[in-house]
Design a protein around this motif. Structure first.
Motif, PDB file in Angstrom:
ATOM      1  N   LYS A 190       7.559   4.083  -3.803  1.00  0.00           N
ATOM      2  CA  LYS A 190       7.296   3.997  -2.368  1.00  0.00           C
ATOM      3  C   LYS A 190       8.578   3.739  -1.593  1.00  0.00           C
ATOM      4  CE  LYS A 190       2.560   2.342  -2.872  1.00  0.00           C
ATOM      5  NZ  LYS A 190       1.620   1.231  -2.654  1.00  0.00           N
ATOM      6  N   LEU A 201       6.288  -1.528   4.120  1.00  0.00           N
ATOM      7  CA  LEU A 201       5.522  -0.625   3.269  1.00  0.00           C
ATOM      8  C   LEU A 201       4.133  -1.144   2.927  1.00  0.00           C
ATOM      9  CD1 LEU A 201       8.350   0.624   0.901  1.00  0.00           C
ATOM     10  CD2 LEU A 201       7.487   1.662   3.018  1.00  0.00           C
ATOM     11  N   ALA A 217      10.343   6.233   1.029  1.00  0.00           N
ATOM     12  CA  ALA A 217      10.603   5.784   2.403  1.00  0.00           C
ATOM     13  C   ALA A 217      12.077   5.929   2.756  1.00  0.00           C
ATOM     14  CB  ALA A 217      10.156   4.331   2.567  1.00  0.00           C
ATOM     15  N   GLY A 273       3.515   2.407   2.747  1.00  0.00           N
ATOM     16  CA  GLY A 273       4.119   2.842   1.488  1.00  0.00           C
ATOM     17  C   GLY A 273       3.368   4.012   0.869  1.00  0.00           C
TER      18      GLY A 273
END
Length: 189
Positions: free
Chosen positions: A29, A52, A33, A173
């Motif tokens: 995640k 997230l 990102a 996330g």
């Protein structure tokens, strides 16, 4: 005694392997990102964090969608009252929502509203990404929403976890993973 030792070892291995798996997902995640930040698709909070584990609203996701379309420079042209009675031109996200609606990527709640401050769900994210990638015409319309779009999302390898409740709010996330996966899907348009 041997049974107790074996059970203890099994519990120890299971506990640490599940923590490693969770860390791996969290790492995925974060990496997704960070890629999206570098591309200008998402922004973090003012303090530099990405949040997230926070929810994302429908208007925030519309903003991301417009960035994915590379149409953020057109937002001012679309700052007008929208087809949704709860999105007035004075609202900061009106231009973004209007572009996403004009592109056929988002729809309202069926009662003429968009609910811009509502949390976006896993099913809504996947539906919008399927549309964005140009696969809406290949979605099985004989099935009900969201099952038909979720089936197509799975076929396109956009799904992230089969155990998620697709009607629950998607965390930031999770959304980063969906978007990251969508970037490697061949466009159908």
């Amino acid at each position: 005694m041997l049974k107790k030792t074996t059970i203890f070892i099994l519990i120890f291995v299971l506990a640490f392997s599940s923590m490693a798996l969770a860390k791996n997902t969290d790492t995925q995640k974060l990496e997704a990102a960070e890629r999206l930040v570098a591309m200008g698709i998402i922004t973090g909070y003012g303090d530099g964090s990405l949040g997230l584990e926070d929810n994302l609203t429908r208007e925030q996701f519309a903003t991301i969608v417009v960035r994915l379309l590379n149409k953020e420079n057109e937002v001012d042209k679309y700052k007008k009252d929208s087809i949704f009675k709860d999105v007035k031109k004075e609202h900061w996200s009106a231009g973004y929502i209007n572009i996403a609606a004009n592109e056929g990527l988002i729809v309202g709640r069926g009662d003429g509203t968009f609910n811009p401050l509502g949390n976006i769900t896993h099913a809504e994210v996947q539906t919008i990404l399927v549309r964005l990638l140009g696969y809406e015409s290949t979605v099985d319309q004989s099935k009900n929403w969201p099952d038909n779009y979720l089936e197509k999302a799975k076929e396109l390898n956009l799904s992230i976890n089969s155990e998620l409740d697709n009607l629950s709010p998607a965390l930031r996330g999770d959304i980063m993973l969906y978007i990251d996966k969508s970037l490697i899907v061949k466009l159908s348009r």
